[in-house]
Design a protein around this motif. Structure first.
Motif, PDB file in Angstrom:
ATOM      1  N   ARG A  79      12.254 -19.936 -41.957  1.00  0.00           N
ATOM      2  CA  ARG A  79      12.236 -19.731 -40.510  1.00  0.00           C
ATOM      3  C   ARG A  79      10.857 -19.260 -40.059  1.00  0.00           C
ATOM      4  NH1 ARG A  79      12.189 -14.378 -39.285  1.00  0.00           N
ATOM      5  NH2 ARG A  79      13.089 -12.906 -40.772  1.00  0.00           N
ATOM      6  N   GLU A  80      10.625 -19.363 -38.753  1.00  0.00           N
ATOM      7  CA  GLU A  80       9.382 -18.852 -38.180  1.00  0.00           C
ATOM      8  C   GLU A  80       9.447 -17.322 -38.144  1.00  0.00           C
ATOM      9  OE1 GLU A  80       6.546 -19.393 -34.236  1.00  0.00           O
ATOM     10  OE2 GLU A  80       8.390 -20.554 -34.393  1.00  0.00           O
ATOM     11  N   GLY A 102       8.539 -17.792 -42.902  1.00  0.00           N
ATOM     12  CA  GLY A 102       9.039 -16.947 -43.970  1.00  0.00           C
ATOM     13  C   GLY A 102      10.311 -17.507 -44.555  1.00  0.00           C
ATOM     14  N   VAL A 103      10.676 -16.951 -45.688  1.00  0.00           N
ATOM     15  CA  VAL A 103      11.925 -17.312 -46.353  1.00  0.00           C
ATOM     16  C   VAL A 103      12.747 -16.037 -46.437  1.00  0.00           C
ATOM     17  CG1 VAL A 103      12.982 -18.111 -48.502  1.00  0.00           C
ATOM     18  CG2 VAL A 103      10.850 -19.163 -47.692  1.00  0.00           C
ATOM     19  N   GLU A 104      13.992 -16.167 -46.026  1.00  0.00           N
ATOM     20  CA  GLU A 104      14.888 -15.013 -46.163  1.00  0.00           C
ATOM     21  C   GLU A 104      16.070 -15.397 -47.027  1.00  0.00           C
ATOM     22  OE1 GLU A 104      17.770 -14.761 -42.264  1.00  0.00           O
ATOM     23  OE2 GLU A 104      15.836 -13.777 -42.138  1.00  0.00           O
ATOM     24  N   ASP A 105      16.573 -14.402 -47.704  1.00  0.00           N
ATOM     25  CA  ASP A 105      17.737 -14.562 -48.567  1.00  0.00           C
ATOM     26  C   ASP A 105      18.636 -13.374 -48.311  1.00  0.00           C
ATOM     27  OD1 ASP A 105      19.316 -15.778 -50.568  1.00  0.00           O
ATOM     28  OD2 ASP A 105      18.414 -14.531 -52.128  1.00  0.00           O
ATOM     29  N   GLY A 132       9.695 -13.871 -48.558  1.00  0.00           N
ATOM     30  CA  GLY A 132       8.435 -14.596 -48.648  1.00  0.00           C
ATOM     31  C   GLY A 132       7.856 -14.821 -47.274  1.00  0.00           C
ATOM     32  N   TYR A 133       6.542 -14.894 -47.206  1.00  0.00           N
ATOM     33  CA  TYR A 133       5.864 -15.107 -45.928  1.00  0.00           C
ATOM     34  C   TYR A 133       4.602 -15.929 -46.172  1.00  0.00           C
ATOM     35  CZ  TYR A 133       2.789 -11.460 -47.643  1.00  0.00           C
ATOM     36  OH  TYR A 133       1.914 -10.735 -48.421  1.00  0.00           O
ATOM     37  N   ALA A 134       4.219 -16.682 -45.163  1.00  0.00           N
ATOM     38  CA  ALA A 134       2.991 -17.476 -45.252  1.00  0.00           C
ATOM     39  C   ALA A 134       2.461 -17.699 -43.843  1.00  0.00           C
ATOM     40  CB  ALA A 134       3.254 -18.821 -45.918  1.00  0.00           C
ATOM     41  N   GLY A 135       1.147 -17.806 -43.755  1.00  0.00           N
ATOM     42  CA  GLY A 135       0.517 -18.082 -42.474  1.00  0.00           C
ATOM     43  C   GLY A 135      -0.544 -19.155 -42.631  1.00  0.00           C
ATOM     44  N   ILE A 136      -0.594 -20.048 -41.664  1.00  0.00           N
ATOM     45  CA  ILE A 136      -1.638 -21.064 -41.629  1.00  0.00           C
ATOM     46  C   ILE A 136      -2.327 -21.007 -40.273  1.00  0.00           C
ATOM     47  CG2 ILE A 136      -0.555 -22.600 -43.298  1.00  0.00           C
ATOM     48  CD1 ILE A 136       0.332 -24.368 -40.936  1.00  0.00           C
TER      49      ILE A 136
END
Length: 162
Positions: free
Chosen positions: A4-5, A46-49, A55-59
């Motif tokens: 998700r964002e 990000g990834v949520e569980d 997890g998170y990432a930015g571009i």
């Protein structure tokens, strides 16, 4: 797991993960993440569980609209969830975004972070050079890497031409 964002409310959790992942360097604070989330040419996912961000990432979109480039600004996975496909889930999305824009992607990765380097290579990234003393305060070097425009996407677009 769900991709998700990221939103402002995720900044504290991102900063918490940064402290775990980059404790010997200069991890981003909650305020850094909040500012980054507001930038018009940045996109954070990000990834949520089980309702927890793991997890998170930015571009960042760089360059002119006619000739765009992307830069991976940050990416991290909760140590308890590493090697379970979290980073790949984010990388799949990042590469898809770049492919839609027919844009290359650049990044820096710490010298010696072999699992990340191997993952990037699997996505088509190649080594461009070394940035000396990139990480502070440790002074660790970073590999600069680039993924060219996806040939699969380019071939797909070419086949649609009359």
């Amino acid at each position: 797991m769900k991709l998700r964002e990221l939103v402002r409310g995720d900044a504290a959790r991102c900063a918490e993960l940064e402290m775990q992942l980059f404790a010997g360097e200069t991890p981003w604070s909650k305020e850094n993440f909040e500012l980054e989330f507001q930038q018009p040419y940045n996109f954070y996912l990000g990834v949520e569980d089980e309702n927890q961000l793991i997890g998170y990432a930015g571009i960042g979109l760089r360059g002119h609209a006619e000739d765009p480039e992307f830069e991976i600004l940050t990416i991290g996975t909760d140590p308890a969830h590493q090697r379970r496909g979290v980073a790949r889930m984010m990388m799949d999305n990042i590469c898809h975004i770049a492919d839609l824009k027919r844009a290359p992607i650049f990044l820096e990765v710490r010298v010696g972070n072999d699992p990340a380097i191997e993952m990037y290579k699997a996505y088509g990234f190649v080594h461009l050079g070394i940035r000396r003393n990139y990480y502070q305060p440790s002074g660790a070097d970073a590999h600069t890497m680039k993924r060219d425009i996806s040939t699969a996407h380019t071939a797909e677009n070419t086949s649609e031409k009359p």
